[in-house]
Motif scaffolding. Sequence first.
Motif, mmCIF file in Angstrom:
data_model
loop_
_atom_site.group_PDB
_atom_site.id
_atom_site.type_symbol
_atom_site.label_atom_id
_atom_site.label_comp_id
_atom_site.label_asym_id
_atom_site.label_seq_id
_atom_site.Cartn_x
_atom_site.Cartn_y
_atom_site.Cartn_z
ATOM 1 N N GLU A 47 -3.531 -8.573 -7.045
ATOM 2 C CA GLU A 47 -2.583 -7.461 -7.173
ATOM 3 C C GLU A 47 -2.049 -7.369 -8.601
ATOM 4 O O GLU A 47 -1.926 -6.278 -9.166
ATOM 5 C CB GLU A 47 -1.432 -7.660 -6.190
ATOM 6 N N ALA A 48 -1.732 -8.538 -9.191
ATOM 7 C CA ALA A 48 -1.243 -8.549 -10.569
ATOM 8 C C ALA A 48 -2.319 -8.057 -11.530
ATOM 9 O O ALA A 48 -2.046 -7.305 -12.475
ATOM 10 C CB ALA A 48 -0.790 -9.953 -10.951
ATOM 11 N N SER A 49 -3.565 -8.490 -11.278
ATOM 12 C CA SER A 49 -4.667 -8.053 -12.129
ATOM 13 C C SER A 49 -4.890 -6.549 -12.018
ATOM 14 O O SER A 49 -5.122 -5.864 -13.020
ATOM 15 C CB SER A 49 -5.940 -8.810 -11.747
ATOM 16 N N ALA A 50 -4.799 -6.026 -10.781
ATOM 17 C CA ALA A 50 -4.967 -4.580 -10.582
ATOM 18 C C ALA A 50 -3.863 -3.808 -11.291
ATOM 19 O O ALA A 50 -4.100 -2.761 -11.909
ATOM 20 C CB ALA A 50 -4.978 -4.258 -9.092
ATOM 21 N N LEU A 53 -4.614 -3.869 -14.967
ATOM 22 C CA LEU A 53 -5.705 -2.943 -15.279
ATOM 23 C C LEU A 53 -5.225 -1.495 -15.243
ATOM 24 O O LEU A 53 -5.626 -0.669 -16.072
ATOM 25 C CB LEU A 53 -6.856 -3.141 -14.282
ATOM 26 N N GLU A 54 -4.358 -1.184 -14.283
ATOM 27 C CA GLU A 54 -3.816 0.171 -14.188
ATOM 28 C C GLU A 54 -2.988 0.511 -15.427
ATOM 29 O O GLU A 54 -3.074 1.618 -15.967
ATOM 30 C CB GLU A 54 -2.963 0.291 -12.928
ATOM 31 N N GLU A 55 -2.190 -0.458 -15.890
ATOM 32 C CA GLU A 55 -1.389 -0.244 -17.093
ATOM 33 C C GLU A 55 -2.282 -0.078 -18.322
ATOM 34 O O GLU A 55 -2.029 0.772 -19.183
ATOM 35 C CB GLU A 55 -0.438 -1.427 -17.284
ATOM 36 N N THR A 56 -3.342 -0.893 -18.379
ATOM 37 C CA THR A 56 -4.285 -0.781 -19.495
ATOM 38 C C THR A 56 -4.974 0.580 -19.495
ATOM 39 O O THR A 56 -5.150 1.210 -20.548
ATOM 40 C CB THR A 56 -5.337 -1.899 -19.406
ATOM 41 N N LEU A 57 -5.357 1.039 -18.299
ATOM 42 C CA LEU A 57 -5.999 2.346 -18.184
ATOM 43 C C LEU A 57 -5.048 3.463 -18.604
ATOM 44 O O LEU A 57 -5.447 4.408 -19.296
ATOM 45 C CB LEU A 57 -6.462 2.567 -16.743
ATOM 46 N N LYS A 58 -3.772 3.339 -18.218
ATOM 47 C CA LYS A 58 -2.785 4.343 -18.601
ATOM 48 C C LYS A 58 -2.613 4.387 -20.114
ATOM 49 O O LYS A 58 -2.555 5.467 -20.722
ATOM 50 C CB LYS A 58 -1.448 4.036 -17.927
ATOM 51 N N ASP A 59 -2.538 3.196 -20.743
ATOM 52 C CA ASP A 59 -2.413 3.142 -22.203
ATOM 53 C C ASP A 59 -3.631 3.765 -22.878
ATOM 54 O O ASP A 59 -3.506 4.479 -23.885
ATOM 55 C CB ASP A 59 -2.246 1.693 -22.663
ATOM 56 N N ALA A 60 -4.815 3.479 -22.320
ATOM 57 C CA ALA A 60 -6.039 4.040 -22.897
ATOM 58 C C ALA A 60 -6.043 5.565 -22.793
ATOM 59 O O ALA A 60 -6.444 6.264 -23.730
ATOM 60 C CB ALA A 60 -7.263 3.457 -22.191
ATOM 61 N N LYS A 61 -5.578 6.091 -21.652
ATOM 62 C CA LYS A 61 -5.514 7.545 -21.486
ATOM 63 C C LYS A 61 -4.531 8.160 -22.478
ATOM 64 O O LYS A 61 -4.808 9.206 -23.074
ATOM 65 C CB LYS A 61 -5.101 7.890 -20.056
#
Length: 231
Positions: A47-50, A53-61
């Motif tokens: 859950e922490a990894s997900a 990853l979601e935060e990383t994806l948001k930053d990338a967007k």
Amino acid sequence: MPMADSLIERAKVVVDTSFVDESFAETFVPELEAELAALRTRAEQAEASASQLEETLKDAKDKYVRLVADFENFRKRTASEKEAMKATVRGDTISELLPLVDNFELAKKQLKLETEGEIRVDNAYQGLYKQMVELFRGLGLEATPGVGSPFDPNLHDGIMRELDNSVPDGTVLEEFRKGFMIGDKLVRPAMVKVSYQDGPGPAASSDAGGEGGAESGDDAPAEGGDAAASQ
């Protein structure tokens, strides 16, 4: 998960045989609890990894959106600077050719159509002049407001003033040399005579006089305009 599979197999044996000895209970239950704790830990880690990853994806967007916006602004700014540079180069080039226009205008005023030869010269002149005007128009060159327009110090160079109560104060009465623009860029100002009325006039007429022109009365000779243009 080998340990979990082993515990499941052992649990099946217990269910099938309906037999649970004390030693089995002492080992099976702690092992099951340990496996459940391990599974819980793995679930929390997943859950922490997900979430990470979601935060990383948001930053990338967000970075992508900013990059696209920056590139679009850069493209527009580059296009604007390119057009401004083209207009500057075009204006500098045309300004070198404007004396040709002045010479054509002066020749037109001095030419008298009295003989057949003079008429032929005028026809040839008109053809060349028309071609030159069309060429300049194709490059975006336009004349500044002329006779009858209000004096504008940004567009006109007032070199003479003349008393004239029949028109509004600060009106362009005569154009000694045409002015030209390319879009919003002034290539050269027009040299003009500006009207003034009896009594103190508004800023337009005073600006025209301040350009260094001499005041003239109603009987000022018209030849002064041709002399200024020929200079």
